[in-house]
Design a protein around this motif. Sequence first.
Motif, mmCIF file in Angstrom:
data_model
loop_
_atom_site.group_PDB
_atom_site.id
_atom_site.type_symbol
_atom_site.label_atom_id
_atom_site.label_comp_id
_atom_site.label_asym_id
_atom_site.label_seq_id
_atom_site.Cartn_x
_atom_site.Cartn_y
_atom_site.Cartn_z
ATOM 1 N N LEU A 1 -0.654 -6.091 -2.113
ATOM 2 C CA LEU A 1 0.329 -6.057 -3.585
ATOM 3 C C LEU A 1 1.913 -4.702 -2.480
ATOM 4 C CD1 LEU A 1 -0.807 -4.258 -6.451
ATOM 5 C CD2 LEU A 1 -0.582 -6.147 -6.338
ATOM 6 N N THR A 2 2.705 -5.910 -2.607
ATOM 7 C CA THR A 2 4.021 -5.051 -2.309
ATOM 8 C C THR A 2 4.895 -4.120 -2.513
ATOM 9 O OG1 THR A 2 4.334 -7.683 -1.176
ATOM 10 C CG2 THR A 2 6.478 -5.584 -1.166
ATOM 11 N N TYR A 3 4.763 -3.215 -1.890
ATOM 12 C CA TYR A 3 6.222 -1.576 -2.697
ATOM 13 C C TYR A 3 6.989 -1.221 -1.780
ATOM 14 C CZ TYR A 3 0.875 -0.453 -4.360
ATOM 15 O OH TYR A 3 -0.715 -0.742 -4.857
ATOM 16 N N LYS A 4 7.949 -1.729 -2.920
ATOM 17 C CA LYS A 4 9.495 -1.916 -1.664
ATOM 18 C C LYS A 4 9.457 0.118 -1.922
ATOM 19 C CE LYS A 4 13.087 -2.019 -4.438
ATOM 20 N NZ LYS A 4 14.026 -3.072 -5.015
ATOM 21 N N LEU B 1 5.737 -1.990 2.761
ATOM 22 C CA LEU B 1 4.493 -1.771 2.512
ATOM 23 C C LEU B 1 3.703 -2.480 1.880
ATOM 24 C CD1 LEU B 1 2.400 0.141 1.079
ATOM 25 C CD2 LEU B 1 3.638 1.504 2.816
ATOM 26 N N TYR B 2 1.862 -2.957 2.561
ATOM 27 C CA TYR B 2 0.908 -3.774 1.661
ATOM 28 C C TYR B 2 0.180 -3.095 1.269
ATOM 29 C CZ TYR B 2 3.481 -8.524 2.502
ATOM 30 O OH TYR B 2 3.840 -9.672 3.086
ATOM 31 N N ASP B 3 -1.179 -3.232 0.694
ATOM 32 C CA ASP B 3 -1.493 -2.588 -0.225
ATOM 33 C C ASP B 3 -3.442 -3.069 0.041
ATOM 34 O OD1 ASP B 3 -1.787 -3.512 -2.151
ATOM 35 O OD2 ASP B 3 -2.511 -2.161 -3.253
ATOM 36 N N GLU B 4 -4.278 -2.436 -0.316
ATOM 37 C CA GLU B 4 -5.055 -3.275 0.013
ATOM 38 C C GLU B 4 -5.881 -4.734 -0.933
ATOM 39 O OE1 GLU B 4 -8.572 -2.083 -2.266
ATOM 40 O OE2 GLU B 4 -7.455 0.131 -2.736
ATOM 41 N N LEU C 1 3.158 5.743 -6.777
ATOM 42 C CA LEU C 1 1.694 5.184 -6.641
ATOM 43 C C LEU C 1 1.311 4.697 -4.973
ATOM 44 C CD1 LEU C 1 3.466 2.355 -8.678
ATOM 45 C CD2 LEU C 1 3.106 4.491 -9.235
ATOM 46 N N LEU C 2 1.706 5.211 -4.087
ATOM 47 C CA LEU C 2 1.333 5.185 -2.886
ATOM 48 C C LEU C 2 -0.229 5.900 -2.133
ATOM 49 C CD1 LEU C 2 3.663 3.995 -1.214
ATOM 50 C CD2 LEU C 2 1.575 2.129 -1.753
ATOM 51 N N LYS C 3 -1.185 5.791 -1.951
ATOM 52 C CA LYS C 3 -2.295 6.340 -0.957
ATOM 53 C C LYS C 3 -1.888 6.957 0.166
ATOM 54 C CE LYS C 3 -6.131 4.057 -3.017
ATOM 55 N NZ LYS C 3 -7.291 2.996 -2.789
#
Length: 264
Positions: free
Chosen positions: A18-21, A12-15, A48-50
């Motif tokens: 950045l790409t989070y696997k 997924l992408y954040d604001e 790390l994710l909100k």
Amino acid sequence: MKEIITLGDICLYDEFKLTYKVAEITYTEREDDSFRYEIRPNYSVISLLKTEDFQGIPGLDLDQKKEVYVRENMTPVFISERTPGENREDLWALLDECDMQYLNRLEWLIKTDTRYSGDKLFVQSHEDKSINVDSVVSLGNRSSVICKKLLDTVCYGDSVTTGNLKVDDENRKQVFDLIIALYSTERKFLDSQRRAGIAASAKKGNYRGRKRIKIDRPFANEVFLDYAGNRISCTHAAEKLSISKRTFQRRYKEFLVERQKKLD
């Protein structure tokens, strides 16, 4: 027994884009028509994710903290809710758009431009973004460039090495918190500089912004409806309107907002 294995990364992408696997997914097809899905969550990345960005992987109870979630001869909810079924009328058209000869639901999810609207998750081809810090420093001395490259690796769940130091699952959260703070501060500074430059240029009459691309609105509405109904991909829709995929997504969001206002 012969097997065909497909690998993918659930991301997924954040604001900051950045790409989070958040997990790796493996699909194994066997010649006797049996199959197996394996989903391996990356808990150090998930930490790390909100919560507004990530609410879990549909169909999996991540509170169990399993190393791998297995579905033998059963399609996981994550796959079934965002891919076409074998009996779908336009299946062959969807496969043709992705240059596929038969339905491999994971492969289709990797290749398609269609995005599931229920969450921010998507699947892309498996890759390794591990890096050595020396290769990052050689990119230049701008801190935002260096921070972005480090974050690309840290958020993807891979390792950063330098000398005797290694960033991995054990210290990923601590390193992330430090780098994201630096990156966010630098981004805000650069954005303020850009806005100040635009304002100064506009005051002199030299900046009026980019002209909005004109499209045939009635025809565009038909394309938007086809896209909303998963009858065409984002790439195909953008090509029909002779605009980029990014512009198409922006106009499509505007279309949804306008349609909702009419319904209200």
